[in-house]
Design a protein around this motif. Structure first.
Motif, PDB file in Angstrom:
ATOM      1  N   ILE A   1      12.560  -3.032   9.245  1.00  0.00           N
ATOM      2  CA  ILE A   1      11.732  -2.683   8.188  1.00  0.00           C
ATOM      3  C   ILE A   1      12.308  -1.509   7.153  1.00  0.00           C
ATOM      4  N   GLU A   2      12.515  -1.912   6.363  1.00  0.00           N
ATOM      5  CA  GLU A   2      13.537  -1.214   5.393  1.00  0.00           C
ATOM      6  C   GLU A   2      12.873  -1.286   3.814  1.00  0.00           C
ATOM      7  N   ASP A   3      13.168  -0.495   3.140  1.00  0.00           N
ATOM      8  CA  ASP A   3      12.834  -0.451   1.774  1.00  0.00           C
ATOM      9  C   ASP A   3      11.115  -0.537   1.318  1.00  0.00           C
ATOM     10  N   LYS A   4      10.484  -0.015   2.025  1.00  0.00           N
ATOM     11  CA  LYS A   4       8.962   0.343   2.185  1.00  0.00           C
ATOM     12  C   LYS A   4       8.957   1.573   1.454  1.00  0.00           C
ATOM     13  N   LYS A   5       7.735   2.491   1.130  1.00  0.00           N
ATOM     14  CA  LYS A   5       7.776   3.995   0.649  1.00  0.00           C
ATOM     15  C   LYS A   5       7.087   4.069   1.954  1.00  0.00           C
ATOM     16  N   ILE A   6       7.222   5.406   2.050  1.00  0.00           N
ATOM     17  CA  ILE A   6       6.722   6.549   2.875  1.00  0.00           C
ATOM     18  C   ILE A   6       6.064   7.084   3.542  1.00  0.00           C
TER      19      ILE A   6
ATOM     20  N   ALA B   1      11.331  10.183   3.606  1.00  0.00           N
ATOM     21  CA  ALA B   1       9.953  10.091   3.363  1.00  0.00           C
ATOM     22  C   ALA B   1      10.367  10.019   2.098  1.00  0.00           C
ATOM     23  N   ASP B   2       9.169   9.512   1.209  1.00  0.00           N
ATOM     24  CA  ASP B   2       8.980   9.462  -0.137  1.00  0.00           C
ATOM     25  C   ASP B   2       8.272  10.626  -0.135  1.00  0.00           C
ATOM     26  N   ARG B   3       6.896  10.854   0.160  1.00  0.00           N
ATOM     27  CA  ARG B   3       6.361  11.483   0.208  1.00  0.00           C
ATOM     28  C   ARG B   3       5.514  12.624   1.662  1.00  0.00           C
ATOM     29  N   THR B   4       5.756  13.869   1.759  1.00  0.00           N
ATOM     30  CA  THR B   4       5.429  14.645   3.175  1.00  0.00           C
ATOM     31  C   THR B   4       4.056  15.209   3.110  1.00  0.00           C
ATOM     32  N   ILE B   5       2.849  15.569   3.842  1.00  0.00           N
ATOM     33  CA  ILE B   5       1.728  15.599   3.706  1.00  0.00           C
ATOM     34  C   ILE B   5       1.514  16.958   5.284  1.00  0.00           C
ATOM     35  N   SER B   6       1.244  17.918   4.792  1.00  0.00           N
ATOM     36  CA  SER B   6       0.863  18.043   6.225  1.00  0.00           C
ATOM     37  C   SER B   6      -1.044  17.769   6.716  1.00  0.00           C
TER      38      SER B   6
END
Length: 412
Positions: A308-313, A334-339
């Motif tokens: 599982i690679e090249d996925k937007k995380i 990760a492409d984005r991080t959210i708390s």
């Protein structure tokens, strides 16, 4: 009225540290949680520093004697080794200690046997158990005879231990056929989703990170959520509506853990492939856990091993409501991080907006006037795209919308 309580197994935890600074102590601590989840109690631990694990007895001969004394002192009814034991190691330790000997894999398999509720889950667990036991019939038989019932006897249990290898092989073949049917059905379902062109986000993470709670809070999925390891095994898929009438499917997956038994990875492949074929990965992290960084690393290792690679995380630092650390967590993969706090819904509006933005990135913004005789295109835009604006003009219907490439090609 006399109340009888089943006596809990008292287990001593045993590990081998092969180099300074490794995660053996963390792994042993986690093994204690696994033992507790399986319904036993940990009465102590022993870690030996060695260049490599002893091929015959896991720990060195001197440590075996020390282990025997420690078992007597703590009243242990058995031991659990933190790695998967070979048949020889299992048999030798059982003979030398004259106690029930188990390993990490057996504990995890036992927990999975408790948690499996659907027919697919039960098939996967039994297949993993039988593969594990096939090469250990003699050693397991001796170990189990020292203590009736308990951990390691759930699921297929004792009757399977008494089977000969031929019968176990036959049962494994049958279970593989059943799993192939399940896999085929899953591929049909996946194909149907692809046809409907609804994007999919797989929820992954370390066990007990809050994946089921997230799914429940976002979609009212009614999935079991407990503060325990492997509370749910069976994947659940639910539709989530986003802004602009966009839709995305969320799929929960089985929790990851360090040293995840390869038999389980193989048996649960069809379940884990939900993440492989998803468009996006939602990586849920228990931010209140002091070992969150290590857990994140393990999740990425397992994802890589599954191809599982090249996925937007999108990494979700969950459990902010109970987090005490001041230092912020980072995930540079990760492409984005959210708390967030999945339990209380904190940060979930930001998550929905982020998902909407990610979906828009895959689409093209168009402004067109659709002739009234081609009004059917408008339905296609509504179904597969995000309609931002529409107005009825003398020459046709003016639309402003985000549409996927295939729809853009049809509109021209």
């Amino acid at each position: 009225m006399i109340q009888l309580e089943e006596e809990k197994e008292r287990l001593l935890l045993v590990g081998v540290s092969e180099q300074d600074g490794d995660d053996t102590e963390d792994s042993i601590e986690e093994l204690g949680d696994l033992v507790e989840t399986a319904g036993a109690v940990s009465v102590g631990s022993l870690i030996q520093k060695r260049e490599k694990k002893h091929p015959a007895t896991y720990v060195g001969k001197g440590k075996v004697e020390e282990l025997k004394e420690l078992c007597d002192k703590t009243g242990a009814t058995g031991i659990v080794c933190d790695d998967e034991l070979s048949p020889a190691q299992l048999r030798n330790l059982s003979d030398l200690l004259e106690l029930k000997v188990m390993d990490r894999t057996l504990i995890i398999l036992d927990i999975f046997a408790m948690r499996a509720s659907t027919s697919e889950g039960k098939i996967q667990v039994e297949l993993a158990q039988l593969k594990y036991r096939a090469s250990r019939l003699t050693g397991m038989g001796r170990a189990m005879s020292r203590l009736g019932g308990g951990i390691g006897t759930r699921g297929p249990g004792e009757k399977k231990l008494e089977m000969d290898r031929r019968l176990i092989g036959s049962r494994i073949s049958q279970l593989k056929r059943e799993l192939a049917e399940v896999r085929s059905h899953r591929e049909v379902t996946r194909g149907r989703r692809t046809k409907q062109q609804i994007p999919v986000a797989a929820i992954v993470g370390y066990t007990n990170a809050g994946k089921s709670t997230l799914l429940n809070t976002l979609t009212d999925a009614d999935v079991l959520e407990e503060n325990m390891l492997f509370a749910t095994l069976d994947p659940t898929t639910r539709l989530l509506e986003l802004s602009g009438k966009q839709e995305i499917l969320l799929t929960d997956t089985v929790g990851f853990i360090r040293k995840l038994p390869h038999h389980l990875v193989e048996a649960f492949k069809s379940t884990l492939e939900e993440a492989k074929y998803a468009d996006y990965i939602l990586h849920v992290v228990d931010s209140s856990n002091p070992k969150a960084d290590k857990q994140m690393h393990i999740v990425y290792e397992i994802l890589q091993s599954l191809g599982i690679e090249d996925k937007k995380i999108v990494t979700l630092f969950n459990k902010q409501d109970v987090r005490t650390e001041k230092e912020p967590l980072h995930d540079f993969q990760a492409d984005r991080t959210i708390s967030i706090s999945a339990k209380y819904g904190t940060g979930l509006d930001e998550l929905k907006e982020t998902l909407s933005e990610l979906l828009r990135e895959e689409k093209i913004l168009i402004e067109r006037v659709i002739p009234y005789q081609a009004a059917g295109i408008l339905q296609m835009v509504r179904r597969q795209g995000e309609l931002l604006e529409e107005s009825y003009e003398p020459e046709g219907i003016f639309i402003r919308a985000y549409v996927p490439m295939e729809v853009y090609g049809k509109i021209g």
